[in-house]
Design an enzyme around this catalytic site. Structure first.
Site, mmCIF file in Angstrom:
data_model
loop_
_atom_site.group_PDB
_atom_site.id
_atom_site.type_symbol
_atom_site.label_atom_id
_atom_site.label_comp_id
_atom_site.label_asym_id
_atom_site.label_seq_id
_atom_site.Cartn_x
_atom_site.Cartn_y
_atom_site.Cartn_z
ATOM 1 N NE ARG A 197 -5.667 34.502 58.323
ATOM 2 C CZ ARG A 197 -4.676 34.816 58.267
ATOM 3 N NH1 ARG A 197 -3.904 34.349 58.404
ATOM 4 N NH2 ARG A 197 -4.237 35.250 57.262
ATOM 5 C CG HIS A 206 -4.662 36.311 51.814
ATOM 6 N ND1 HIS A 206 -5.019 37.524 52.615
ATOM 7 C CD2 HIS A 206 -3.410 36.201 52.685
ATOM 8 C CE1 HIS A 206 -4.360 37.384 53.974
ATOM 9 N NE2 HIS A 206 -2.987 37.494 53.446
ATOM 10 C CD GLN A 241 -0.028 39.257 51.666
ATOM 11 O OE1 GLN A 241 -0.620 39.231 52.999
ATOM 12 N NE2 GLN A 241 0.579 39.783 51.228
ATOM 13 C CG ASP A 285 1.874 31.553 50.746
ATOM 14 O OD1 ASP A 285 2.723 31.935 51.240
ATOM 15 O OD2 ASP A 285 1.222 30.914 50.080
ATOM 16 C CB CYS A 320 2.303 36.614 51.601
ATOM 17 S SG CYS A 320 2.354 35.008 51.389
ATOM 18 N NE ARG A 332 -2.953 42.091 54.685
ATOM 19 C CZ ARG A 332 -2.796 40.891 55.470
ATOM 20 N NH1 ARG A 332 -1.548 39.525 55.134
ATOM 21 N NH2 ARG A 332 -4.188 40.579 55.799
HETATM 22 N N1 NVA Z 1 -0.811 30.318 51.844
HETATM 23 C C1 NVA Z 1 -1.090 30.797 52.792
HETATM 24 C C2 NVA Z 1 -0.860 31.837 52.748
HETATM 25 C C3 NVA Z 1 -0.226 32.180 54.417
HETATM 26 C C4 NVA Z 1 -1.197 34.056 54.513
HETATM 27 C C5 NVA Z 1 -1.407 30.158 54.080
HETATM 28 O O1 NVA Z 1 -3.057 29.796 53.570
HETATM 29 O O2 NVA Z 1 -1.626 29.329 55.042
HETATM 30 N N1 CP Z 2 0.455 36.790 55.608
HETATM 31 C C1 CP Z 2 -0.332 37.430 56.248
HETATM 32 O O1 CP Z 2 -1.362 37.150 56.015
HETATM 33 O O2 CP Z 2 -0.016 36.712 57.110
HETATM 34 P P1 CP Z 2 -0.606 36.303 58.621
HETATM 35 O O3 CP Z 2 -1.129 34.501 58.316
HETATM 36 O O4 CP Z 2 0.555 36.522 59.665
HETATM 37 O O5 CP Z 2 -1.845 37.179 58.916
#
Ligand code: NVA
Ligand code: CP
Length: 300
Positions: free
Chosen positions: A100, A127, A130, A219, A259, A287
């Site tokens: 990530r 992502h 997800q 989101d 999400c 997930r």
């Molecule tokens: N769009 C959000 C998703 C988190 C799971 C982010 O990138 O922070």
């Molecule tokens: N939805 C998701 O990826 O959550 P986290 O950012 O907590 O991993």
């Protein structure tokens, strides 16, 4: 180079369905493969996480493997050494790398230089885990359909881009309701529009997006790395909040998705998030199951 999942379009449509089939069998307990037996997995995080970290670590353990949580403070990806060199070194130790991070190009560079699968656990661009888990959740909650109508309301971000990725592979009516300067990635939008079996609508009218939809999805308005823009985005996107009046224009049995993490009271009201139509925690659970299936698929 192994098969990797940098974005959903690294798979074919039939492979996406193969992963869903595997996911269903693994979730029901019909099969319990251990493709990671005797292997470690590097889980690299340069951003925060609850779901991704815990679901990957749990899933890796359930596949017989040993997860290693690695922060950017330690490995300083791309700064202490090149991303390519880190990929070559990690491939000598582990059976799979989950990452990530911010820059999607770093994940692609890892995949191009590793000899083990790379799984993208979120970048600024996409992502994939997800949205694969989310589509699986839709198929569990809604009757089968040739093409679900998914209304995504809010910021055109990595989640929106992943919905576009999926729509470019499998039939989907994807309606994106967002402000004029919060659009998703233009290239991924064009690729999704090129799938004749999908219909993509981009609108600045939230009700046009939500009208008759099977799914209302949202989101956070400001993603990780953009929190300084939170107030500006909130001003632009407040019309796209998922609330009771928006839910009323969707199908009667529509499901509400997020999400997570949610900023309750901003992009979604408590009332809707806690309503019987909300499946946000089933999404979070899936997930785990879909990621196990993705890893098993890539390792086969
Ligand atoms: N769009 C959000 C998703 C988190 C799971 C982010 O990138 O922070
Ligand atoms: N939805 C998701 O990826 O959550 P986290 O950012 O907590 O991993």
């Amino acid at each position: 180079m192994s098969r990797s999942l940098c974005q959903i379009t690294d798979l074919t449509a039939s492979e996406v369905h193969e992963v869903f089939d595997l996911c269903a069998k693994m979730k029901s307990g019909a099969i319990q493969p251990k493709p990671l037996a005797g292997k470690s997995v590097a889980c690299i995080f340069t951003k925060s996480s609850l779901r991704t970290r815990v679901s990957f670590e749990t899933g890796i353990y359930e596949l017989g493997g040993h997860p290693m949580y690695i922060t950017d403070g330690e490995i300083q990806l791309g700064r202490r050494e090149t991303v390519a060199d880190a990929a070559r070194v990690l491939s000598r130790y582990v059976g799979l790398i989950m990452i990530r991070t911010f820059d999607h190009a770093d994940v692609v560079e890892l995949a191009e230089n590793a000899t083990v699968p790379i799984v993208n656990g979120l970048t600024d661009l996409v992502h994939p885990c997800q949205i694969m888990g989310d589509y699986f959740s839709i198929t569990e909650h809604l009757p089968p359909a040739d093409r679900y109508i998914v209304a995504y309301l809010g910021d055109g971000n990595n989640i929106t881009n992943s919905w576009l990725n999926l729509a470019s592979l499998i039939p989907l009516e994807l309606r994106i309701g967002t402000a004029d300067d919060c659009h998703p990635d233009a290239d991924l939008l064009e690729k999704a529009k090129a799938n004749p079996d999908s219909k993509i609508v981009l609108t600045n009218d939230p009700k046009e997006a939500a009208n008759g939809a099977d799914v209302l999805y949202t989101d956070v308005w400001a993603s990780m790395g953009q929190k300084d823009l939170a107030n500006d985005k909130a001003e632009k996107l407040k019309r796209f909040q998922i609330n009771r009046s928006l839910l009323e224009v969707a199908k009667e049995k529509a499901v509400v998705m997020h999400c997570l993490p949610a900023e309750r009271g901003r992009e979604i009201t408590d009332e809707v998030m806690d309503s019987p139509q909300s499946i946000v925690f089933d999404q979070a659970e899936n997930r785990l199951h879909v990621q196990k299936a993705i890893m098993a698929f890539l390792l086969k």
